[in-house]
Design a protein around this motif. Structure first.
Motif, PDB file in Angstrom:
ATOM      1  N   UNK A 148     -10.747  12.524 158.921  1.00  0.00           N
ATOM      2  CA  UNK A 148     -11.858  13.022 158.107  1.00  0.00           C
ATOM      3  C   UNK A 148     -12.803  11.861 157.851  1.00  0.00           C
ATOM      4  N   UNK A 149     -14.107  12.136 157.919  1.00  0.00           N
ATOM      5  CA  UNK A 149     -15.107  11.072 157.745  1.00  0.00           C
ATOM      6  C   UNK A 149     -16.062  11.502 156.632  1.00  0.00           C
ATOM      7  N   UNK A 150     -15.776  11.047 155.424  1.00  0.00           N
ATOM      8  CA  UNK A 150     -16.586  11.366 154.249  1.00  0.00           C
ATOM      9  C   UNK A 150     -17.791  10.432 154.248  1.00  0.00           C
ATOM     10  N   UNK A 151     -19.002  10.976 154.093  1.00  0.00           N
ATOM     11  CA  UNK A 151     -20.185  10.117 154.234  1.00  0.00           C
ATOM     12  C   UNK A 151     -21.317  10.513 153.289  1.00  0.00           C
ATOM     13  N   UNK A 152     -22.177   9.520 153.035  1.00  0.00           N
ATOM     14  CA  UNK A 152     -23.398   9.711 152.233  1.00  0.00           C
ATOM     15  C   UNK A 152     -23.088  10.184 150.813  1.00  0.00           C
ATOM     16  N   UNK A 153     -22.007   9.669 150.248  1.00  0.00           N
ATOM     17  CA  UNK A 153     -21.617  10.025 148.887  1.00  0.00           C
ATOM     18  C   UNK A 153     -22.304   9.087 147.899  1.00  0.00           C
ATOM     19  N   UNK A 154     -22.708   9.630 146.758  1.00  0.00           N
ATOM     20  CA  UNK A 154     -23.352   8.827 145.713  1.00  0.00           C
ATOM     21  C   UNK A 154     -22.481   8.645 144.479  1.00  0.00           C
ATOM     22  N   UNK A 170      -3.173  16.408 154.347  1.00  0.00           N
ATOM     23  CA  UNK A 170      -2.324  15.552 155.162  1.00  0.00           C
ATOM     24  C   UNK A 170      -3.086  14.849 156.260  1.00  0.00           C
ATOM     25  N   UNK A 171      -4.337  14.461 155.961  1.00  0.00           N
ATOM     26  CA  UNK A 171      -5.211  13.864 156.968  1.00  0.00           C
ATOM     27  C   UNK A 171      -5.574  12.418 156.630  1.00  0.00           C
ATOM     28  N   UNK A 172      -5.594  11.524 157.633  1.00  0.00           N
ATOM     29  CA  UNK A 172      -6.180  10.206 157.418  1.00  0.00           C
ATOM     30  C   UNK A 172      -7.680  10.377 157.236  1.00  0.00           C
ATOM     31  N   UNK A 173      -8.303   9.420 156.561  1.00  0.00           N
ATOM     32  CA  UNK A 173      -9.734   9.577 156.313  1.00  0.00           C
ATOM     33  C   UNK A 173     -10.420   8.219 156.229  1.00  0.00           C
ATOM     34  N   UNK A 174     -11.723   8.258 156.380  1.00  0.00           N
ATOM     35  CA  UNK A 174     -12.590   7.107 156.161  1.00  0.00           C
ATOM     36  C   UNK A 174     -13.735   7.600 155.289  1.00  0.00           C
ATOM     37  N   UNK A 175     -14.362   6.704 154.545  1.00  0.00           N
ATOM     38  CA  UNK A 175     -15.406   7.194 153.636  1.00  0.00           C
ATOM     39  C   UNK A 175     -16.475   6.172 153.335  1.00  0.00           C
ATOM     40  N   UNK A 176     -17.733   6.613 153.431  1.00  0.00           N
ATOM     41  CA  UNK A 176     -18.867   5.741 153.134  1.00  0.00           C
ATOM     42  C   UNK A 176     -19.720   6.331 152.016  1.00  0.00           C
ATOM     43  N   UNK A 177     -20.404   5.445 151.325  1.00  0.00           N
ATOM     44  CA  UNK A 177     -21.362   5.846 150.301  1.00  0.00           C
ATOM     45  C   UNK A 177     -22.747   5.374 150.732  1.00  0.00           C
ATOM     46  N   UNK A 178     -23.776   5.940 150.133  1.00  0.00           N
ATOM     47  CA  UNK A 178     -25.156   5.586 150.460  1.00  0.00           C
ATOM     48  C   UNK A 178     -25.769   4.782 149.318  1.00  0.00           C
ATOM     49  N   UNK A 179     -26.106   3.534 149.611  1.00  0.00           N
ATOM     50  CA  UNK A 179     -26.646   2.615 148.607  1.00  0.00           C
ATOM     51  C   UNK A 179     -28.167   2.577 148.767  1.00  0.00           C
ATOM     52  N   UNK A 202      -5.001   6.402 145.347  1.00  0.00           N
ATOM     53  CA  UNK A 202      -3.628   6.643 145.778  1.00  0.00           C
ATOM     54  C   UNK A 202      -3.570   6.900 147.278  1.00  0.00           C
ATOM     55  N   UNK A 203      -4.534   7.678 147.786  1.00  0.00           N
ATOM     56  CA  UNK A 203      -4.613   7.974 149.227  1.00  0.00           C
ATOM     57  C   UNK A 203      -5.805   7.206 149.776  1.00  0.00           C
ATOM     58  N   UNK A 204      -5.541   5.969 150.193  1.00  0.00           N
ATOM     59  CA  UNK A 204      -6.621   5.073 150.584  1.00  0.00           C
ATOM     60  C   UNK A 204      -7.205   5.448 151.949  1.00  0.00           C
ATOM     61  N   UNK A 205      -8.493   5.186 152.136  1.00  0.00           N
ATOM     62  CA  UNK A 205      -9.101   5.422 153.446  1.00  0.00           C
ATOM     63  C   UNK A 205      -8.649   4.384 154.460  1.00  0.00           C
ATOM     64  N   UNK A 206      -8.734   4.743 155.742  1.00  0.00           N
ATOM     65  CA  UNK A 206      -8.445   3.781 156.810  1.00  0.00           C
ATOM     66  C   UNK A 206      -9.558   2.752 156.908  1.00  0.00           C
TER      67      UNK A 206
END
Length: 336
Positions: A148-154, A170-179, A202-206
């Motif tokens: 899962x690729x979480x993106x553009x979060x504020x 039950x999925x690995x994930x990565x996540x970015x925010x928009x600065x 608790x469930x850290x991103x890759x």
């Protein structure tokens, strides 16, 4: 079994992600106000072409056409009951393309913000946000997304809700925010704040990092802010191809392939391990970025002066951290 993204991260010094989904789809005929996710069902060949572009340009990771695939955003198009279907289709099409690539390519299930303001400032509770993200995550999982690729979060609350949803699926994930607000997200998060938040999950991103924002200079300043904290988790940099300009009735980004090639090398040297583009980044930009990353030896960590001289000046004097930085509350604002 180790997930596909972790396998690649363990064997490579850097990975290249993809470019702009929206820019490419508009060039294919998507109209302003339309839901791109509906094309997963209505125009699958166009979505295959969308995915094939970055693969051919050398990307190791590409994002699915599911950025707005949550119930809140799809409700605007009377498609809130199609969340699971549209996300599954978006991932299935990606799986087809990746499996034919002849090399490992990661299908990243794009998960964008809900478009709602989180409580207590707005109506979206943590439980509802988790439910929306979880529904989307299950569709992406069914379709064969690797991560899962979480993106553009504020909002940090929304980032945390997405992390919980990934755990439930039950999925690995990565996540970015928009600065995009003087070095902070619209809801006041700094680069240092994000590192602290990620470390407490608790469930850290890759991998974690920044995408979109103002321009590549600002984004690299944020990346330097991340790496200054010494995070153990790999950093993502997905900057826009320059600054948007309105010309002839359309939005154009002024970043050339040559400029984005320099950005990619500087992002790597700044400490980012996953490097891609966001708005305005085409396959031509990606080809130049890949060639530069492969052909340019690793250099020293760039300074702010070098970034500004190479890529252009910053949009604000400060990145929102350090002495003299404005208080977070001055950056918090409601969407009106």
């Amino acid at each position: 079994m180790t997930d596909a993204l972790s396998k690649l991260l363990s064997t490579r010094d850097w990975l290249m992600a993809d470019g702009a989904t929206g820019t490419t789809l508009f060039n294919m005929g998507l109209q302003s106000g339309d839901a791109p996710e509906l094309w997963n069902a209505d125009h699958p060949d166009r979505i295959r072409t969308l995915y094939q572009g970055p693969v051919d340009a050398g990307s190791d990771i590409f994002l699915t056409n599911t950025f707005g695939g949550n119930a809140s955003r799809l409700k605007l198009h009377d498609a809130q009951d199609r969340v699971r279907e549209l996300n599954r289709l978006g991932a299935e099409l990606g799986r087809e393309v990746a499996d034919k690539a002849g090399r490992p390519v990661v299908v990243a299930g794009s998960v964008g913000p809900t478009g709602e303001i989180m409580a207590p400032m707005g109506p979206l509770t943590h439980e509802l946000a988790v439910e929306m993200f979880h529904e989307q995550a299950e569709g992406l999982k069914e379709g064969g997304a690797d991560v899962l690729w979480v993106e553009t979060i504020s909002a940090p609350e929304e980032y945390k809700a997405a992390a919980e949803a990934a755990r439930l699926a039950g999925m690995p994930w990565a996540g970015t925010m928009s600065f995009d607000t003087a070095g902070r997200t619209m809801m006041g998060v700094t680069s240092a704040d994000m590192v602290t938040m990620v470390n407490k999950l608790a469930h850290k991103p890759l991998a974690f990092g920044a995408n979109c924002g103002v321009g590549s200079s600002d984004l690299l300043r944020t990346v330097l802010g991340f790496t200054a904290q010494g995070p153990e988790i790999p950093v993502i940099a997905k900057g826009n191809a320059g600054i948007p300009k309105y010309q002839d009735g359309h939005i154009h980004y002024d970043g050339t392939p040559e400029l984005m090639a320099k950005y990619a090398v500087m992002a790597r040297d700044a400490g980012a391990k996953i490097i891609g583009g966001c708005c305005g980044t085409t396959t031509e930009h990606l080809k130049a970025m890949r060639a530069a990353l492969e052909g340019t030896p690793t250099g020293p960590r760039p300074t702010l002066e070098q970034i500004a001289e190479t890529l252009g000046g910053f949009s604000s004097a400060s990145d929102g951290t350090g002495e003299g930085a404005p208080e977070a509350r001055t950056r918090r604002r409601r969407r009106g």
